[in-house]
Design an enzyme around this catalytic site. Structure first.
Site, PDB file in Angstrom:
ATOM      1  N   GLN A 100       0.841  -1.195   0.000  1.00 52.97           N
ATOM      2  CA  GLN A 100       0.000   0.000   0.000  1.00 52.97           C
ATOM      3  C   GLN A 100       0.877   1.246   0.000  1.00 52.97           C
ATOM      4  OE1 GLN A 100      -3.509  -0.467   2.914  1.00 52.97           O
ATOM      5  NE2 GLN A 100      -1.963  -1.851   3.718  1.00 52.97           N
ATOM      6  N   ASN A 101       2.172   1.032   0.213  1.00 52.51           N
ATOM      7  CA  ASN A 101       3.095   2.159   0.341  1.00 52.51           C
ATOM      8  C   ASN A 101       3.432   2.742  -1.035  1.00 52.51           C
ATOM      9  OD1 ASN A 101       3.021   1.528   3.022  1.00 52.51           O
ATOM     10  ND2 ASN A 101       4.939   0.363   3.003  1.00 52.51           N
ATOM     11  N   VAL A 102       3.711   4.015  -1.051  1.00 45.32           N
ATOM     12  CA  VAL A 102       3.978   4.721  -2.317  1.00 45.32           C
ATOM     13  C   VAL A 102       5.432   5.187  -2.371  1.00 45.32           C
ATOM     14  CG1 VAL A 102       1.577   5.461  -2.549  1.00 45.32           C
ATOM     15  CG2 VAL A 102       3.182   6.936  -1.310  1.00 45.32           C
ATOM     16  N   HIS A 118      -1.311   1.472  -4.474  1.00 44.81           N
ATOM     17  CA  HIS A 118      -1.672   2.893  -4.380  1.00 44.81           C
ATOM     18  C   HIS A 118      -0.716   3.795  -5.131  1.00 44.81           C
ATOM     19  CE1 HIS A 118      -3.904   1.746  -0.436  1.00 44.81           C
ATOM     20  NE2 HIS A 118      -4.604   1.452  -1.499  1.00 44.81           N
ATOM     21  N   CYS A 149      -0.884  19.233 -22.380  1.00 45.83           N
ATOM     22  CA  CYS A 149      -2.239  19.825 -22.464  1.00 45.83           C
ATOM     23  C   CYS A 149      -2.412  21.049 -21.562  1.00 45.83           C
ATOM     24  CB  CYS A 149      -3.277  18.772 -22.088  1.00 45.83           C
ATOM     25  SG  CYS A 149      -3.383  18.495 -20.317  1.00 45.83           S
ATOM     26  N   GLY A 186       2.483  -4.384   9.163  1.00 41.32           N
ATOM     27  CA  GLY A 186       2.560  -2.930   9.307  1.00 41.32           C
ATOM     28  C   GLY A 186       1.424  -2.166   8.660  1.00 41.32           C
ATOM     29  N   THR A 187       0.220  -2.736   8.754  1.00 39.90           N
ATOM     30  CA  THR A 187      -0.929  -1.999   8.216  1.00 39.90           C
ATOM     31  C   THR A 187      -2.061  -1.983   9.235  1.00 39.90           C
ATOM     32  OG1 THR A 187      -2.583  -1.841   6.444  1.00 39.90           O
ATOM     33  CG2 THR A 187      -1.793  -4.067   6.984  1.00 39.90           C
TER      34      THR A 187
HETATM   35  C1  BV8 Z   1     -11.777   3.090  -3.551  1.00 40.50           C
HETATM   36  C2  BV8 Z   1      -1.935   6.827  -1.407  1.00 40.50           C
HETATM   37  C3  BV8 Z   1     -13.541   2.807  -5.108  1.00 40.50           C
HETATM   38  C4  BV8 Z   1      -1.961   8.307  -1.260  1.00 40.50           C
HETATM   39  C5  BV8 Z   1      -3.670   5.904   0.059  1.00 40.50           C
HETATM   40  C6  BV8 Z   1     -16.534   6.871   1.235  1.00 40.50           C
HETATM   41  C7  BV8 Z   1     -16.371   7.442  -0.009  1.00 40.50           C
HETATM   42  C8  BV8 Z   1     -15.450   6.960  -0.910  1.00 40.50           C
HETATM   43  C9  BV8 Z   1     -14.649   5.886  -0.583  1.00 40.50           C
HETATM   44  C10 BV8 Z   1     -14.814   5.333   0.662  1.00 40.50           C
HETATM   45  C11 BV8 Z   1     -15.749   5.782   1.570  1.00 40.50           C
HETATM   46  N1  BV8 Z   1     -15.665   5.020   2.691  1.00 40.50           N
HETATM   47  C12 BV8 Z   1     -14.714   4.080   2.506  1.00 40.50           C
HETATM   48  C13 BV8 Z   1     -14.215   4.255   1.292  1.00 40.50           C
HETATM   49  C14 BV8 Z   1     -13.169   3.499   0.683  1.00 40.50           C
HETATM   50  C15 BV8 Z   1     -11.856   4.204   1.011  1.00 40.50           C
HETATM   51  C16 BV8 Z   1     -11.458   3.818   2.417  1.00 40.50           C
HETATM   52  O1  BV8 Z   1     -11.128   2.677   2.643  1.00 40.50           O
HETATM   53  N2  BV8 Z   1     -11.479   4.789   3.347  1.00 40.50           N
HETATM   54  C17 BV8 Z   1     -11.107   4.492   4.720  1.00 40.50           C
HETATM   55  C18 BV8 Z   1     -10.403   5.711   5.315  1.00 40.50           C
HETATM   56  C19 BV8 Z   1     -12.355   4.100   5.485  1.00 40.50           C
HETATM   57  N3  BV8 Z   1     -10.932   3.688   0.036  1.00 40.50           N
HETATM   58  C20 BV8 Z   1     -10.746   4.359  -1.100  1.00 40.50           C
HETATM   59  O2  BV8 Z   1     -11.200   5.445  -1.352  1.00 40.50           O
HETATM   60  C21 BV8 Z   1      -9.909   3.605  -2.126  1.00 40.50           C
HETATM   61  N4  BV8 Z   1     -10.563   3.630  -3.388  1.00 40.50           N
HETATM   62  O3  BV8 Z   1     -12.420   2.600  -2.664  1.00 40.50           O
HETATM   63  O4  BV8 Z   1     -12.204   3.184  -4.862  1.00 40.50           O
HETATM   64  C22 BV8 Z   1     -14.335   4.077  -5.037  1.00 40.50           C
HETATM   65  C23 BV8 Z   1     -14.206   4.973  -6.070  1.00 40.50           C
HETATM   66  C24 BV8 Z   1     -14.965   6.134  -6.035  1.00 40.50           C
HETATM   67  C25 BV8 Z   1     -15.826   6.396  -4.965  1.00 40.50           C
HETATM   68  C26 BV8 Z   1     -15.927   5.488  -3.912  1.00 40.50           C
HETATM   69  C27 BV8 Z   1     -15.158   4.318  -3.930  1.00 40.50           C
HETATM   70  C28 BV8 Z   1      -8.554   4.263  -2.286  1.00 40.50           C
HETATM   71  C29 BV8 Z   1      -7.726   4.022  -1.056  1.00 40.50           C
HETATM   72  C30 BV8 Z   1      -6.283   4.458  -1.330  1.00 40.50           C
HETATM   73  C31 BV8 Z   1      -6.008   5.774  -0.664  1.00 40.50           C
HETATM   74  N5  BV8 Z   1      -4.586   6.129  -0.836  1.00 40.50           N
HETATM   75  N6  BV8 Z   1      -2.370   6.193  -0.159  1.00 40.50           N
HETATM   76  C32 BV8 Z   1      -0.869   8.786  -0.369  1.00 40.50           C
HETATM   77  O5  BV8 Z   1      -0.054   7.978   0.126  1.00 40.50           O
HETATM   78  O6  BV8 Z   1      -0.814  10.005  -0.175  1.00 40.50           O
HETATM   79  S1  BV8 Z   1      -4.129   5.137   1.483  1.00 40.50           S
HETATM   80  C33 BV8 Z   1      -2.992   5.359   2.741  1.00 40.50           C
HETATM   81  O7  BV8 Z   1      -3.559   4.862   3.958  1.00 40.50           O
HETATM   82  C34 BV8 Z   1      -1.778   4.525   2.582  1.00 40.50           C
HETATM   83  O8  BV8 Z   1      -1.348   4.331   1.278  1.00 40.50           O
HETATM   84  C35 BV8 Z   1      -2.184   3.220   3.182  1.00 40.50           C
HETATM   85  O9  BV8 Z   1      -2.544   2.364   2.170  1.00 40.50           O
HETATM   86  C36 BV8 Z   1      -3.451   3.495   3.869  1.00 40.50           C
HETATM   87  C37 BV8 Z   1      -3.538   2.767   5.199  1.00 40.50           C
HETATM   88  O10 BV8 Z   1      -2.464   3.106   5.886  1.00 40.50           O
HETATM   89  P1  BV8 Z   1      -1.471   1.956   6.479  1.00 40.50           P
HETATM   90  O11 BV8 Z   1      -0.520   1.616   5.410  1.00 40.50           O
HETATM   91  O12 BV8 Z   1      -2.219   0.840   7.084  1.00 40.50           O
HETATM   92  O13 BV8 Z   1      -0.779   2.841   7.517  1.00 40.50           O
HETATM   93  P2  BV8 Z   1      -1.424   3.393   8.844  1.00 40.50           P
HETATM   94  O14 BV8 Z   1      -0.698   4.642   9.173  1.00 40.50           O
HETATM   95  O15 BV8 Z   1      -2.913   3.407   8.735  1.00 40.50           O
HETATM   96  O16 BV8 Z   1      -1.062   2.259   9.891  1.00 40.50           O
HETATM   97  C38 BV8 Z   1       0.301   1.980  10.148  1.00 40.50           C
HETATM   98  C39 BV8 Z   1       0.309   0.639  10.842  1.00 40.50           C
HETATM   99  O17 BV8 Z   1       1.665   0.282  11.049  1.00 40.50           O
HETATM  100  C40 BV8 Z   1      -0.363   0.678  12.211  1.00 40.50           C
HETATM  101  O18 BV8 Z   1      -1.145  -0.498  12.365  1.00 40.50           O
HETATM  102  C41 BV8 Z   1       0.838   0.648  13.183  1.00 40.50           C
HETATM  103  O19 BV8 Z   1       0.505  -0.056  14.363  1.00 40.50           O
HETATM  104  C42 BV8 Z   1       1.842  -0.122  12.382  1.00 40.50           C
HETATM  105  N7  BV8 Z   1       3.241   0.177  12.684  1.00 40.50           N
HETATM  106  C43 BV8 Z   1       3.777   1.344  13.145  1.00 40.50           C
HETATM  107  N8  BV8 Z   1       5.132   1.185  13.251  1.00 40.50           N
HETATM  108  C44 BV8 Z   1       5.417  -0.083  12.827  1.00 40.50           C
HETATM  109  C45 BV8 Z   1       4.218  -0.714  12.469  1.00 40.50           C
HETATM  110  N9  BV8 Z   1       4.165  -1.977  12.016  1.00 40.50           N
HETATM  111  C46 BV8 Z   1       5.340  -2.642  11.910  1.00 40.50           C
HETATM  112  N10 BV8 Z   1       6.534  -2.098  12.229  1.00 40.50           N
HETATM  113  C47 BV8 Z   1       6.611  -0.829  12.693  1.00 40.50           C
HETATM  114  N11 BV8 Z   1       7.799  -0.300  13.021  1.00 40.50           N
END
Ligand code: BV8
Length: 252
Positions: A100-102, A118, A149, A186-187
């Site tokens: 999921q990382n970019v 992503h 464009c 890590g997600t």
């Molecule tokens: C989609 C790129 C269809 C950008 C990212 C209402 C309206 C519209 C959509 C939605 C909606 N409700 C829900 C949705 C779907 C939505 C969604 O899921 N929302 C969530 C917030 C509820 N998803 C989308 O919109 C996706 N597209 O559904 O398309 C659609 C189309 C049109 C209309 C409707 C639907 C697109 C999702 C992609 C978004 N882009 N990134 C950028 O990077 O700037 S997402 C972004 O957060 C990251 O890329 C990552 O993927 C995501 C989650 O983050 P994590 O990677 O899990 O990281 P996080 O910080 O959350 O957690 C870190 C973890 O690591 C923790 O658990 C922590 O404990 C742990 N950790 C910490 N340190 C360590 C560790 N683990 C191991 N070792 C360590 N040292």
């Protein structure tokens, strides 16, 4: 640290799929999505900036947020977690790394088969034509404009409410549905459709291991859950797999 039953399954697995999140890059100094944003960005939540609406509303702000993150990523180095995953890739006949990382750190650590769900912050595309733009003339305009464009340039990442690249999500679903072992590392397992993949693997009969210092909505469903950081746990896991599968890709 690695339970005996998991060691046995790792020794005989033919196909492994891995899902990584921002936690895998945390030990490279790249803030996770759920980390509080620092400095200039402290007042914003990523979910508020990583959307097409935010870009339309304030393209300069969003472009500068990504410019700041690109700098961060450029000066970051792959950490032991990325390196261990690149080593693990060589130890199984089939190994798919879904991220999921970019930040591109998996590729910089040597991973060959990386499925970027992503997108990638180091690539830029035209907001209007949705095509990758490799270069554009020097300009003071922020964001710069598409040389073809005249549209605004944006990072080639998937924003919230944008669909994931068909090929990437298709490959991720195929890998998660057919693997013997699925590692979720890590997600926070809250962003869909990526967050669906561990459940998909579980429902298709894979053994699922979660590695995370904190609990997630998936923790209780995983067969194995190792509470720890990726940079510490993954090198240990790679060493156990190496020992258990003497002689490289077993069963190739
Ligand atoms: C989609 C790129 C269809 C950008 C990212 C209402 C309206 C519209 C959509 C939605 C909606 N409700 C829900 C949705 C779907 C939505 C969604 O899921 N929302 C969530 C917030 C509820 N998803 C989308 O919109 C996706 N597209 O559904 O398309 C659609 C189309 C049109 C209309 C409707 C639907 C697109 C999702 C992609 C978004 N882009 N990134 C950028 O990077 O700037 S997402 C972004 O957060 C990251 O890329 C990552 O993927 C995501 C989650 O983050 P994590 O990677 O899990 O990281 P996080 O910080 O959350 O957690 C870190 C973890 O690591 C923790 O658990 C922590 O404990 C742990 N950790 C910490 N340190 C360590 C560790 N683990 C191991 N070792 C360590 N040292």
């Amino acid at each position: 640290m690695i339970p005996e039953k998991l060691r046995e399954q790792l020794a005989k697995a033919r196909s492994v799929a891995v899902l990584t999140g921002a936690g895998v890059s945390a030990e490279s100094g790249v803030p996770t999505f759920r980390d509080a944003q620092t400095g200039l960005w402290a007042q914003f939540k990523p979910e508020e900036l990583a959307t097409p609406r935010a870009f339309r509303r304030n393209p300069k702000l969003v472009w500068e947020w990504y410019a700041w993150r690109r700098e961060l990523v450029a000066s970051a180095q792959p950490n032991p977690a990325h390196i261990a995953l690149a080593e693990l890739e060589l130890l199984f006949p089939k190994f798919n790394l879904i991220t999921q990382n970019v930040d591109g750190l998996h590729q910089r650590a040597g991973s060959q088969h990386v499925i970027e769900l992503h997108g990638n912050i180091t690539r830029t595309k035209c907001f209007d034509e949705d095509t990758v733009v490799e270069a554009w003339p020097e300009t003071d305009a922020v964001p710069p404009k598409c040389p073809k464009c005249g549209g605004l340039l944006r990072p080639d990442v998937v924003w919230f409410e944008e669909s994931l690249p068909e090929t990437a999500i298709g490959a991720a679903i195929a890998a998660s549905s057919t693997c013997d072992i699925f590692l979720s590392i890590g997600t926070s397992t809250v962003v869909y459709p990526a967050a669906e993949l561990p459940s998909l693997a579980l429902n298709r009969g894979a053994t699922v291991l979660e590695i995370n210092p904190a609990r997630t909505p998936f923790t209780d469903r995983a067969h194995f859950s190792l509470e720890g950081t990726a940079g510490v746990v993954l090198p240990v896991l790679a060493a156990v797999v190496k020992k258990g599968r003497k002689g490289g890709r077993k069963g190739a």
